[in-house]
Design an enzyme around this catalytic site. Structure first.
Site, PDB file in Angstrom:
ATOM      1  N   ASP A   1       0.831  -1.201   0.000  1.00 53.13           N
ATOM      2  CA  ASP A   1       0.000   0.000   0.000  1.00 53.13           C
ATOM      3  C   ASP A   1       0.869   1.255   0.000  1.00 53.13           C
ATOM      4  O   ASP A   1       1.992   1.241   0.490  1.00 53.13           O
ATOM      5  CB  ASP A   1      -0.865   0.081   1.272  1.00 53.13           C
ATOM      6  CG  ASP A   1      -1.881  -1.032   1.331  1.00 53.13           C
ATOM      7  OD1 ASP A   1      -2.195  -1.605   0.289  1.00 53.13           O
ATOM      8  OD2 ASP A   1      -2.334  -1.303   2.457  1.00 53.13           O
TER       9      ASP A   1
HETATM   10  N1  URA Z   1      -1.447  -5.777   4.012  1.00 57.03           N
HETATM   11  C1  URA Z   1      -1.856  -4.492   4.033  1.00 57.03           C
HETATM   12  O1  URA Z   1      -2.842  -4.160   4.659  1.00 57.03           O
HETATM   13  N2  URA Z   1      -1.144  -3.602   3.339  1.00 57.03           N
HETATM   14  C2  URA Z   1      -0.024  -3.914   2.644  1.00 57.03           C
HETATM   15  O2  URA Z   1       0.586  -3.051   2.038  1.00 57.03           O
HETATM   16  C3  URA Z   1       0.379  -5.250   2.647  1.00 57.03           C
HETATM   17  C4  URA Z   1      -0.357  -6.160   3.334  1.00 57.03           C
END
Ligand code: URA
Length: 234
Positions: free
Chosen positions: A102
């Site tokens: 993310d």
């Molecule tokens: N889980 C999440 O919530 N975000 C990420 O970036 C990776 C795994």
């Protein structure tokens, strides 16, 4: 392999741009202009872009980057946000991120121009444990830890068993290590939300046996031969 992927793997441009080149009649396979998007290229086929024969990347490069907050895990962005491409800008080969993190997640991201390895690593069949350290709001009780370990419904999907370890419990927040095998969109954040703890910070520290270690945010390191062999054998 699809023609647009072949062109992207060769480092000419992104798949999206390759589609444009094809639509504009700039791509030939074995001397014949390609008219359809979905055409496959096989071993021994000669592909030309703008009259120049291209070859798939012969030198394979494998790196680990430590993604900072505020970067997206793609190589170009229509909205002009910062991308992880900046971290590896001094590497001449065109690298791609393996999987995603993310915008607000930091930590370990593998990048390579080895399309086959990328495909294998992101295929559900090969999912390895990915480890994250989450700083979450509030108190994480034993009951909540037990739920996360067993699996929780994050909205139409029940997560498979996870490894969970509370590293620190402070009055207002906790630091928790969690290892999961799947990679649903925002999975870790959604898992914690399900048990009532909002994730404030999230960092990926490990993929299988590949560790982030002391790599600084915004930097990369090359994978060792042993790490590359390990990934190839997964
Ligand atoms: N889980 C999440 O919530 N975000 C990420 O970036 C990776 C795994």
């Amino acid at each position: 392999m699809r023609i647009n992927k072949y062109i992207a793997d060769a480092g000419v441009c992104s798949r999206r741009k390759a589609d444009e080149l094809i639509a504009n009649g700039n791509v030939k396979i074995n001397g014949i202009t390609v008219k359809e998007m979905g055409v496959d290229v096989g071993r021994g086929d000669v592909v030309e872009v703008n009259g120049r024969v291209i070859e798939t990347a012969s030198k394979k490069v494998y790196v680990v980057v430590n993604k900072p907050v505020g970067m997206i895990t793609s190589m170009d962005d229509e909205k002009d946000r910062a991308t992880v491409a900046e971290i590896v800008a001094d590497i001449p080969e065109r690298l791609f991120p393996v999987g995603r993190l993310d915008y607000n997640t930091t930590g370990l991201l593998i990048m390579t121009n080895d399309g086959e390895l990328t495909y294998r690593l992101t295929h559900p069949k090969h999912e390895v444990y990915k480890t994250y350290v989450a700083k979450v709001d509030g108190v994480i009780s034993d009951a909540r830890v037990a739920k996360l370990r067993r699996g929780v419904d994050i909205g139409g999907f029940v997560t498979s068993p996870a490894k969970v370890r509370v590293l620190r419990q402070m009055p207002r927040y906790a630091v928790v290590e969690i290892s999961i095998r799947e990679g649903k969109n925002r999975q870790v954040r959604r898992m914690f939300a399900t048990v009532g703890n909002r994730v404030r910070e999230l960092k990926r520290t490990q993929i299988g046996e590949i560790k982030l270690g002391r790599l600084k945010e915004g930097h990369y390191r090359k994978l060792t031969k042993a790490e590359i062999d390990y990934l190839r054998e997964l």
